[in-house]
Scaffold this motif. Structure first.
Motif, short mmCIF file in Angstrom:
data_model
loop_
_atom_site.label_atom_id
_atom_site.label_comp_id
_atom_site.label_asym_id
_atom_site.label_seq_id
_atom_site.Cartn_x
_atom_site.Cartn_y
_atom_site.Cartn_z
N ASP A 429 -22.50 1.21 -32.84
CA ASP A 429 -22.95 0.11 -33.65
C ASP A 429 -21.95 -0.43 -34.70
O ASP A 429 -21.85 -1.41 -34.92
N ARG A 430 -21.26 0.35 -35.50
CA ARG A 430 -20.36 0.28 -36.38
C ARG A 430 -19.10 -0.52 -35.64
O ARG A 430 -18.38 -1.41 -36.28
N THR A 431 -18.78 0.03 -34.55
CA THR A 431 -17.77 -0.39 -33.94
C THR A 431 -17.94 -1.93 -33.35
O THR A 431 -17.30 -2.99 -33.66
N LEU A 432 -19.19 -2.11 -33.01
CA LEU A 432 -19.51 -3.62 -32.41
C LEU A 432 -19.41 -4.49 -33.84
O LEU A 432 -19.04 -5.68 -33.85
N SER A 433 -19.97 -3.93 -35.01
CA SER A 433 -19.99 -4.88 -36.25
C SER A 433 -18.52 -5.20 -36.86
O SER A 433 -18.28 -6.21 -37.07
N ALA A 434 -17.62 -4.15 -36.47
CA ALA A 434 -16.22 -4.33 -36.53
C ALA A 434 -15.74 -5.31 -35.54
O ALA A 434 -14.88 -6.13 -36.22
N LEU A 435 -15.74 -5.11 -34.47
CA LEU A 435 -15.22 -6.16 -33.72
C LEU A 435 -15.83 -7.63 -34.03
O LEU A 435 -15.12 -8.50 -33.65
N GLY A 436 -16.90 -7.69 -34.45
CA GLY A 436 -17.51 -9.05 -34.71
C GLY A 436 -16.86 -9.62 -35.92
O GLY A 436 -16.74 -10.90 -36.18
N GLU A 437 -16.26 -8.78 -36.93
CA GLU A 437 -15.60 -9.27 -37.99
C GLU A 437 -14.10 -9.59 -37.65
O GLU A 437 -13.40 -10.17 -38.63
N LEU A 438 -13.40 -8.87 -36.65
CA LEU A 438 -12.11 -8.96 -36.46
C LEU A 438 -11.92 -10.44 -35.71
O LEU A 438 -12.63 -10.85 -34.85
N ALA A 439 -10.52 -11.01 -36.47
CA ALA A 439 -10.38 -12.51 -35.95
C ALA A 439 -8.88 -12.44 -35.64
O ALA A 439 -8.21 -12.30 -36.66
N ILE A 440 -8.60 -12.79 -34.35
CA ILE A 440 -7.09 -12.98 -34.20
C ILE A 440 -6.89 -14.35 -33.47
O ILE A 440 -7.33 -14.34 -32.43
N LEU A 441 -6.45 -15.17 -34.36
CA LEU A 441 -6.47 -16.56 -33.59
C LEU A 441 -4.95 -17.03 -33.16
O LEU A 441 -4.15 -16.66 -34.09
N GLY A 442 -4.88 -17.62 -32.27
CA GLY A 442 -3.68 -18.09 -31.70
C GLY A 442 -3.41 -17.54 -30.45
O GLY A 442 -2.35 -17.98 -29.94
N VAL A 443 -3.96 -16.50 -30.11
CA VAL A 443 -3.45 -15.68 -28.84
C VAL A 443 -5.07 -15.18 -28.27
O VAL A 443 -5.85 -14.83 -29.05
N GLU A 444 -5.28 -15.41 -27.02
CA GLU A 444 -6.25 -14.78 -26.20
C GLU A 444 -6.24 -13.25 -26.48
O GLU A 444 -5.16 -12.59 -26.14
N THR A 445 -7.57 -12.87 -26.48
CA THR A 445 -7.54 -11.31 -26.52
C THR A 445 -8.83 -10.86 -25.83
O THR A 445 -9.62 -11.81 -25.55
N ASN A 446 -8.80 -9.41 -25.71
CA ASN A 446 -10.08 -9.03 -25.03
C ASN A 446 -11.00 -8.47 -25.82
O ASN A 446 -12.02 -7.65 -25.62
N VAL A 447 -10.98 -9.07 -27.07
CA VAL A 447 -11.97 -8.33 -28.10
C VAL A 447 -13.54 -8.82 -27.73
O VAL A 447 -14.29 -7.74 -27.90
N ASP A 448 -13.80 -9.71 -27.06
CA ASP A 448 -15.17 -10.02 -26.77
C ASP A 448 -15.78 -9.23 -25.69
O ASP A 448 -16.65 -8.67 -25.50
N TYR A 449 -14.64 -9.05 -24.62
CA TYR A 449 -14.75 -8.22 -23.54
C TYR A 449 -15.05 -6.76 -23.88
O TYR A 449 -16.09 -5.99 -23.42
N LEU A 450 -14.54 -6.15 -25.00
CA LEU A 450 -14.58 -4.93 -25.41
C LEU A 450 -16.05 -4.50 -26.00
O LEU A 450 -16.69 -3.64 -25.93
N ALA A 451 -16.41 -5.87 -26.56
CA ALA A 451 -17.87 -5.66 -27.27
C ALA A 451 -19.10 -5.75 -26.17
O ALA A 451 -19.99 -5.05 -26.43
N ARG A 452 -18.73 -6.33 -25.21
CA ARG A 452 -19.53 -6.33 -23.91
C ARG A 452 -19.62 -4.91 -23.38
O ARG A 452 -20.72 -4.50 -22.97
N VAL A 453 -18.56 -4.33 -23.28
CA VAL A 453 -18.40 -3.04 -22.75
C VAL A 453 -19.41 -1.94 -23.56
O VAL A 453 -19.97 -1.32 -23.13
N LEU A 454 -19.05 -2.19 -24.84
CA LEU A 454 -19.80 -1.07 -25.69
C LEU A 454 -21.20 -1.40 -25.68
O LEU A 454 -22.24 -0.30 -26.08
#
Length: 519
Positions: A429-454
């Protein structure tokens, strides 16, 4: 020694702060200056501990990294030259010469590049410097997967039934048929999934062996391959060990690394999910037995595959710090880089086994520059905005800065998000919350994918195995974003930028000069 997750009220957030620390009564290590033969987030992470210990830091860089954070954060930096950025970081002679020239006492290799290169470790020692890792002979023993598994078997560590290379493909195929299919072909000198393939039946064996051998030759300069019985839906369990070089060894519990894509780990956690205490003890004991028999010195990781029937087999030993080492630090409170330095300095192990205690649960997500909705193609760009999650028990291991160019020169991993919680559910739960706060703009990342896995029900249930990603590919696919949701997301992102906040809140002239007065 057994481990069981403590109740929530027993979880200590102070054991999972940015860099774990514990009371120290040892004398300072004798190193005045350490050259870090690496780059990116691991170089920054090593620098952090060196600064805390009052040791000077030396960074190395190729010109493409001249303004990178690991360079800016070092006390001194040395430029490496080479035909490519990777070639420069693989030039052991140049790195050793740089360390000598700048007066370094020791070299820390981090992970990747030359970290498991026996020749490099030997070069460092011959130059009169300390290599922060095991000696060259140990690296050579464990770096060859065939000799490593033979050593493991000789010391009572279980290994999977296998077929060794003989130079005779017909004999290789005959032995393979004898032990049965499916088989997993591996490179003898390899790692990271290179030169590896699953062979379902005898008809596919020869071509798979040829391709694997060719790939192994290309990546490792050694075309030898072997095959072992493929354990279907296996879990990947690894044990962090520390050895003092005299036969003394301890473990710092296990990590679960089963969630992988193309043999590459993407999420790791400690301790492993739903692992019976007796089985955990048996696996950890096997890892310590191997490290002790090898008279292993420094930090290492013994990796196992675990079948659904509870049988486990030796996979390999990584003779370096692992990418996922922070999850072990989070649950034990032991700084592994500090332990590496102290062991290299001859100060022995950080604590006896009975004093190593685990608290709570930790999860690590590898943040990569890639496009999950386009087949995970590597992504390039520039970091236009970086928003880092904050809070206790959160570590964002990175070497990113605003404006930084993300190129194809290096591995696509940008950073690691590591989060601890009272137990596994809390950590997720804490990791999902932190992924939701993480913002890296300007390059595509797998952040949303990781959240779906978790957040996947099977992940939450601890139903993990190395085919998890492929088995759940459909349910992990990106959800379509309708136009209204896209527009809302863009507006929210824009409002987070200073330039837009200024436009919204600043009072224009001449009213700003007039002040609050109105007629």
């Amino acid at each position: 020694m057994s481990h069981s997750a403590p109740p929530r009220d027993a979880f200590r957030l102070d054991a999972a702060l940015d860099v774990p620390s514990e009371p120290r009564t040892r004398a300072p290590v004798p190193f005045r200056r350490v050259l870090i033969a690496n780059r990116g987030e691991i170089a920054v992470r090593i620098q952090r501990t060196l600064r805390q210990m009052g040791i000077g830091t030396v960074a190395v860089f190729h010109r493409v990294d001249a303004d990178a954070p690991h360079v800016a954060g070092a006390d001194e930096s040395v430029e490496l030259v080479g035909d490519s950025a990777v070639a420069a970081h693989l030039d052991g002679a140049q790195i050793v010469a740089s360390a000598v020239a700048c007066g370094a006492d020791a070299i820390h290799p981090g992970y990747g590049f030359l970290s498991e290169n026996a020749g490099f470790a030997r070069q460092v020692a011959e130059a009169g410097l300390t290599f922060i890792g095991p000696d060259a002979d140990t690296i050579a023993l464990m770096g060859d997967k065939i000799s490593a598994r033979q050593f493991a078997e000789a010391h009572g560590v279980p290994v999977a039934p296998s077929v060794m290379p003989t130079g005779d493909l017909d004999a290789f195929a005959a032995e393979a048929e004898r032990i049965g299919f499916p088989l997993l072909i591996k490179a003898a000198a390899g790692g990271g999934g290179k030169g590896m393939s699953i062979v379902p039946d005898a008809g596919a064996l020869r071509e798979a062996a040829r391709i694997a051998s060719s790939e192994a030759q290309r990546y490792f300069g050694d075309g030898r391959v072997y095959a072992e019985v493929y354990v279907e839906r296996p879990r990947h369990i690894e044990v962090q060990v520390l050895g003092d070089g005299t036969g003394g060894a301890i473990h710092l519990f296990e990590r679960e690394c089963s969630v992988q894509r193309r043999f590459q780990k993407i999420i790791e956690e400690a301790p492993a999910a739903r692992l019976p205490v007796a089985l955990r003890d048996e696996i950890c004991a096997a890892a310590v037995r191997l490290a002790s028999a090898a008279r292993y010195k420094n930090a290492g990781t013994v990796e196992f595959i675990l079948g659904a029937d509870g049988r486990f087999f030796f996979l390999e030993m990584n003779t370096r710090l692992q990418v996922e080492h922070p999850v072990t630090e989070m649950i034990t409170g032991i700084d592994l880089v500090r332990a590496q330095l102290e062991i290299a300095a001859g100060q022995g192990l950080p604590a006896p086994q009975q004093e190593i205690v685990a608290h709570g649960h930790a999860v690590e997500c590898r943040i990569c520059a890639e496009a999950p909705d386009r087949g995970f193609l590597p992504a390039t760009g520039a970091v236009r905005h970086l928003g880092v999650p904050q809070g206790a028990a959160i570590r964002f291991e990175n070497a990113l800065r605003q404006g930084q160019k993300i190129t194809a020169d290096f591995d696509p991993m940008l950073a690691k998000l590591v989060v601890a919680g009272a137990d596994r559910g809390d950590a997720i739960d804490r990791t999902l919350s932190a992924l939701g706060e993480l913002a890296i703009l300007g390059v595509e990342t797998n952040v949303d994918y990781l959240a779906r896995v978790l957040d996947h029900p099977a992940f939450r249930a601890g139903d993990l195995h190395t085919a998890f990603v492929s088995e759940h590919a459909d349910s992990l696919a990106p959800r379509p974003l309708d136009a209204a949701a896209r527009d809302r997301a863009l507006i929210v992102a824009a409002l987070g930028q200073r330039i837009f906040q200024t436009l919204v809140t600043d009072v224009p002239e001449p009213h700003a000069s007039i002040g609050a007065w109105r007629n």
